[in-house]
Design a protein around this motif. Structure first.
Motif, PDB file in Angstrom:
ATOM      1  N   GLY A  70       0.690  -1.209   0.079  1.00  9.57           N
ATOM      2  CA  GLY A  70       0.003  -0.087  -0.064  1.00  9.57           C
ATOM      3  C   GLY A  70       0.906   1.147  -0.085  1.00  9.57           C
ATOM      4  N   GLN A  71       2.191   1.128   0.016  1.00 12.10           N
ATOM      5  CA  GLN A  71       3.048   2.486  -0.324  1.00 12.10           C
ATOM      6  C   GLN A  71       4.366   2.036  -0.875  1.00 12.10           C
TER       7      GLN A  71
ATOM      8  N   PHE B 149      -3.525   4.314  -8.881  1.00 10.03           N
ATOM      9  CA  PHE B 149      -2.068   4.213  -8.368  1.00 10.03           C
ATOM     10  C   PHE B 149      -2.092   2.704  -7.928  1.00 10.03           C
ATOM     11  N   GLN B 150      -0.839   2.068  -7.963  1.00 10.48           N
ATOM     12  CA  GLN B 150      -0.372   0.805  -7.860  1.00 10.48           C
ATOM     13  C   GLN B 150      -0.619   0.601  -6.292  1.00 10.48           C
ATOM     14  N   LYS B 151      -0.226   1.674  -5.480  1.00 16.84           N
ATOM     15  CA  LYS B 151      -0.480   1.593  -3.977  1.00 16.84           C
ATOM     16  C   LYS B 151      -1.682   1.182  -3.626  1.00 16.84           C
TER      17      LYS B 151
ATOM     18  N   VAL C 199      -3.847  -0.771  -4.758  1.00 16.00           N
ATOM     19  CA  VAL C 199      -4.013  -2.343  -4.884  1.00 16.00           C
ATOM     20  C   VAL C 199      -4.425  -3.040  -3.497  1.00 16.00           C
ATOM     21  N   ALA C 200      -3.427  -2.879  -2.754  1.00 17.63           N
ATOM     22  CA  ALA C 200      -3.480  -3.459  -1.296  1.00 17.63           C
ATOM     23  C   ALA C 200      -4.720  -3.116  -0.495  1.00 17.63           C
ATOM     24  N   LEU C 201      -5.044  -1.845  -0.679  1.00 20.35           N
ATOM     25  CA  LEU C 201      -6.089  -1.396  -0.021  1.00 20.35           C
ATOM     26  C   LEU C 201      -7.533  -1.812  -0.610  1.00 20.35           C
ATOM     27  N   THR C 202      -7.551  -1.934  -1.756  1.00 16.86           N
ATOM     28  CA  THR C 202      -8.566  -2.381  -2.819  1.00 16.86           C
ATOM     29  C   THR C 202      -8.739  -4.024  -2.325  1.00 16.86           C
ATOM     30  N   ILE C 203      -7.759  -4.713  -2.084  1.00 23.22           N
ATOM     31  CA  ILE C 203      -8.007  -6.135  -1.777  1.00 23.22           C
ATOM     32  C   ILE C 203      -8.669  -6.223  -0.212  1.00 23.22           C
ATOM     33  N   ALA C 204      -8.013  -5.265   0.648  1.00 24.56           N
ATOM     34  CA  ALA C 204      -8.801  -5.312   2.109  1.00 24.56           C
ATOM     35  C   ALA C 204     -10.133  -4.854   1.875  1.00 24.56           C
ATOM     36  N   GLU C 205     -10.143  -3.940   1.210  1.00 27.35           N
ATOM     37  CA  GLU C 205     -11.708  -3.265   1.344  1.00 27.35           C
ATOM     38  C   GLU C 205     -12.816  -4.444   0.786  1.00 27.35           C
ATOM     39  N   THR C 206     -12.040  -5.022  -0.264  1.00 27.14           N
ATOM     40  CA  THR C 206     -13.020  -6.149  -1.067  1.00 27.14           C
ATOM     41  C   THR C 206     -13.357  -7.134   0.045  1.00 27.14           C
ATOM     42  N   LEU C 207     -12.362  -7.635   0.795  1.00 22.65           N
ATOM     43  CA  LEU C 207     -12.707  -8.692   1.621  1.00 22.65           C
ATOM     44  C   LEU C 207     -13.235  -8.286   3.121  1.00 22.65           C
TER      45      LEU C 207
ATOM     46  N   LYS D 115      -9.783  -5.162   7.703  1.00 23.13           N
ATOM     47  CA  LYS D 115      -9.402  -3.646   8.441  1.00 23.13           C
ATOM     48  C   LYS D 115      -8.006  -3.506   7.956  1.00 23.13           C
ATOM     49  N   HIS D 116      -7.778  -2.431   7.461  1.00 25.16           N
ATOM     50  CA  HIS D 116      -6.266  -2.079   6.831  1.00 25.16           C
ATOM     51  C   HIS D 116      -5.817  -0.551   7.417  1.00 25.16           C
ATOM     52  N   PRO D 117      -4.766  -0.342   7.723  1.00 26.79           N
ATOM     53  CA  PRO D 117      -4.414   1.081   8.159  1.00 26.79           C
ATOM     54  C   PRO D 117      -4.799   2.203   7.244  1.00 26.79           C
ATOM     55  N   MET D 118      -4.872   1.741   5.973  1.00 26.63           N
ATOM     56  CA  MET D 118      -5.207   2.958   4.970  1.00 26.63           C
ATOM     57  C   MET D 118      -6.628   2.752   4.296  1.00 26.63           C
ATOM     58  N   ALA D 119      -7.526   2.019   4.968  1.00 29.56           N
ATOM     59  CA  ALA D 119      -8.746   1.659   4.473  1.00 29.56           C
ATOM     60  C   ALA D 119      -9.453   2.970   3.699  1.00 29.56           C
ATOM     61  N   GLY D 120     -10.238   2.887   2.744  1.00 30.12           N
ATOM     62  CA  GLY D 120     -10.900   4.022   2.235  1.00 30.12           C
ATOM     63  C   GLY D 120     -10.026   4.725   1.092  1.00 30.12           C
TER      64      GLY D 120
END
Ligand SMILES: [Zn+2]
Length: 360
Positions: free
Chosen positions: A120-121, A330-332, A334-342, A345-350
């Motif tokens: 995510g970064q 942006f590439q970064k 993608v990680a948050l998109t994965i977390a949100e889809t599932l 909770k992710h530190p950068m959700a949203g």
């Protein structure tokens, strides 16, 4: 500010939080094609580059991939992407339609790209080589693997042998099978036994990177046996043949991967755990250059090698087909998109890519 406005804002924030945690899919498959260019995905085979077949010649290349119509041409190259995903999913990154997706790291090669898309970064200070060193950053796979209901249900099958380091399998506990590693499962299936023999018999010049077909079929056997909720497939051949200047072999690899994705998607729809509950995301670690020499390379000195793309299908993905005139992605994200889809909770959700089209 009036208190009514404040409480309205608080409600909106709460709604956004709830949405970020509402799972849209129960399972997710992430696939990467190393250094596969958006130009070839969205425009189809390039007639000028098709002449670049040196040691690996395919006399049927033009017949297989050349069509005068661009829509037909790209469909000939990647039929699963341009029928199933175009019809029921989303494709981001066609710059001809003003849909841009870029990396934010300043390296434009593999480890920094995989680090960015999985954590995510970008981390240019620490992740600035392809050397096999354990990633100090936490990938979304690790975050998911520590989330209730997902523990031991996250796996990665990768052709490149650097992934145990990128995913930091020692710390994360994520199951990683990488490079020329056989299946070490205690109860080997017949296909696994055969693949282990094939791998042991491959010539030494194959190097430490595994042929993509073996990576895929090892992963598929794993899915059938262990039913993971999240699986990451990372394929390498597109990058390998591009560096070798073998455009024909590069196209054949992209085509073969597309066909494996179709097989995977069709298989998932036959299983109760996965049918209608699994989202598939496909993307890349970096782009490549544009002209007759540049397409072979990437890295900060190669113009446009920061340009990438993504395709998605499944629950939580609005069926809009090819994205046009969108906000840059942006590439970064993608990680948050994965977390949100599932709904993890992710530190950068949203901050993930809005695949669902819902307001948030
Ligand atoms: Zn790469």
């Amino acid at each position: 500010m009036k208190s009514a406005t404040l409480s309205a804002i608080a409600l909106l924030m709460l709604a956004a939080q709830l949405q970020a945690q509402t799972p849209q899919a129960e399972n997710l498959v992430l696939v990467t094609l190393d250094g596969m260019r958006w130009q070839d995905v969205f425009r189809g085979a390039d007639s000028a580059l098709m002449k670049q077949q040196k040691h690996i010649e395919d006399p049927k290349l033009k017949e297989k991939y050349w069509r005068n119509d661009a829509d037909e041409r790209r469909k000939a190259l990647m039929p699963f992407l341009w029928t199933t995903i175009k019809g029921k999913g989303k494709l981001i990154g066609n710059r001809d339609l003003n849909s841009n997706m870029d990396v934010t790291n300043n390296m434009w090669f593999s480890y920094p790209g995989y680090n960015e898309l999985l954590t995510g970064q970008a981390d240019d200070a620490r992740i600035n080589s392809n050397d096999a060193h354990y990633n100090p950053n936490t990938t979304v796979l690790e975050t998911i693997n520590t989330t209730s209901g997902f523990k031991g249900k996250v796996a990665a099958f990768t052709s490149w042998d650097c992934f145990p380091f990128i995913i930091n399998d020692k710390r994360s506990g994520v199951f990683v099978n990488a490079g020329m590693e056989p299946s070490k499962s205690l109860s080997l299936t017949e296909p696994e036994k055969t693949m282990n023999k094939i791998m042991a018999g491959l010539p030494a010049y194959a190097g430490t990177t595994r042929p993509d077909a073996l990576t895929f079929y090892y992963g598929l056997e794993y899915i059938k046996k262990f039913k993971p909720r999240v699986i990451f497939f990372s394929f390498d051949e597109t990058d390998h043949f591009a560096h070798a200047g073998e455009y024909g072999a590069y196209l054949n690899s992209a085509h073969a991967t597309d066909s494996m994705l179709a097989e995977l998607w069709n298989f998932l729809q036959t299983e109760t755990q996965y049918r209608g509950k699994t989202t598939l995301l496909i993307t890349v670690d970096h782009g490549r250059g544009v002209d007759a020499e540049g397409w072979k390379h990437h890295g900060i000195k190669i113009p446009d090698a920061n340009q990438i793309w993504m395709a998605a299908i499944g629950p939580g993905v609005e069926a809009t087909g090819e994205v046009k005139n969108s906000e840059p992605a942006f590439q970064k994200q993608v990680a948050l998109t994965i977390a949100e889809t599932l709904g993890v909770k992710h530190p950068m959700a949203g901050q993930g890519i809005n695949l669902s089209g819902k307001r948030r």
